[in-house]
Structure formats: structure tokens, C-alpha cells
Design a protein around this motif. Sequence first.
Motif, PDB file in Angstrom:
ATOM      1  N   UNK A  70       0.929  -1.041   0.015  1.00  4.90           N
ATOM      2  CA  UNK A  70       0.059  -0.088   0.039  1.00  4.90           C
ATOM      3  C   UNK A  70       0.860   1.393  -0.120  1.00  4.90           C
ATOM      4  N   UNK A  71       2.000   1.133   0.795  1.00  2.79           N
ATOM      5  CA  UNK A  71       2.712   2.456   1.011  1.00  2.79           C
ATOM      6  C   UNK A  71       3.423   2.631  -0.593  1.00  2.79           C
ATOM      7  N   UNK A  72       3.838   1.557  -1.344  1.00  4.15           N
ATOM      8  CA  UNK A  72       4.369   1.518  -2.521  1.00  4.15           C
ATOM      9  C   UNK A  72       3.244   2.204  -3.412  1.00  4.15           C
ATOM     10  N   UNK A  73       1.973   1.659  -3.568  1.00  2.00           N
ATOM     11  CA  UNK A  73       1.029   1.953  -4.348  1.00  2.00           C
ATOM     12  C   UNK A  73       0.650   3.512  -4.336  1.00  2.00           C
ATOM     13  N   UNK A  74       0.851   3.926  -2.981  1.00  2.00           N
ATOM     14  CA  UNK A  74       0.470   5.534  -2.681  1.00  2.00           C
ATOM     15  C   UNK A  74       1.529   6.362  -3.147  1.00  2.00           C
ATOM     16  N   UNK A  75       2.784   5.986  -3.417  1.00  2.00           N
ATOM     17  CA  UNK A  75       3.653   6.810  -3.949  1.00  2.00           C
ATOM     18  C   UNK A  75       3.355   7.511  -5.301  1.00  2.00           C
ATOM     19  N   UNK A  76       3.548   8.884  -5.323  1.00  2.00           N
ATOM     20  CA  UNK A  76       3.414   9.629  -6.443  1.00  2.00           C
ATOM     21  C   UNK A  76       3.977   8.692  -7.955  1.00  2.00           C
ATOM     22  N   UNK A  77       3.533   8.672  -8.881  1.00  2.00           N
ATOM     23  CA  UNK A  77       3.873   8.134  -9.943  1.00  2.00           C
ATOM     24  C   UNK A  77       5.474   8.213 -10.446  1.00  2.00           C
ATOM     25  N   UNK A  78       5.661   9.603 -10.410  1.00  2.00           N
ATOM     26  CA  UNK A  78       6.960  10.063 -10.642  1.00  2.00           C
ATOM     27  C   UNK A  78       7.964   9.558  -9.769  1.00  2.00           C
ATOM     28  N   UNK A  79       7.820   9.365  -8.393  1.00  2.00           N
ATOM     29  CA  UNK A  79       8.626   8.838  -7.432  1.00  2.00           C
ATOM     30  C   UNK A  79       8.641   7.186  -7.683  1.00  2.00           C
ATOM     31  N   UNK A  80       7.646   6.471  -7.983  1.00  2.00           N
ATOM     32  CA  UNK A  80       7.610   5.190  -8.156  1.00  2.00           C
ATOM     33  C   UNK A  80       8.062   4.740  -9.481  1.00  2.00           C
TER      34      UNK A  80
END
Length: 121
Positions: A70-80
Motif C-alpha cells: 500500500x505504501x508503494x502504491x500510494x507513492x506519486x507516479x514520478x517517485x515510483x
Amino acid sequence: MGRVKLPIKKIENLTNRQVTYSKRRRNGLLKKAYKMSILCDINMALIMFSPSGRLSHFSGKKRIIEDILLQYINLPDKERGCIIKNKQSLICTLGKLQTETELTNARITPPGHKRQAEMQQ
């Protein structure tokens, strides 16, 4: 005399590939992930499927895999570094899994006993 360095490439023999994964890489990688999570106090999730499709997983000391995902999914697309197309569906599914995990742990834990995760904190 040192060890001979082998080139990194796919092991073509299916039996040798499975043996290498199960005896060497899987346990070694899980052990390294455990040590890294303790030494650096980081949240870590490791999910692996063997060549035969068997699941191996590890999550750090305080958080379950669903929390870390969930923490990974909720990252902004640019950061992920990528766009998740079905983000809401993933969040909903992970929420359900988290609830199921908590219910299962509550049923397994006898009254008066602390779960292992609670004892580590």
C-alpha cells in the motif's frame, strides 16, 4: 586460490535451476532481507516465485506485506517510476487481504498470548 567466477546467465537445465533456487538463492536472499531489515531498521517486502511456481515471501519486522505494498502504491507516479492503471482496485484488494490477515491472526492467537509481532515491538 579463489573461486571461479561464473557468468550470470539462465541455468538451462531445469533440475539444476530448481536446485540452485531452492538451496542457495532463496534461503540466502531471505536471510539477507531479514538481516537488512534489522540492521537498517527498514520496511521490506520480498515476494518470489520459484521456477515451479512456489511462493516464498518475507516482510520486515513491524509491517506486513500488504502495508508495504500500500505504501508503494500510494507513492506519486514520478517517485515510483511507473503508472499503476488499476490503483483503486489494488488498494481495495490489499485492504481486504489485510483484514483477512488480521482476522486469521486473531483466531490463531490464544487468549493471553502476545503475537510474535507484538512481542518484537
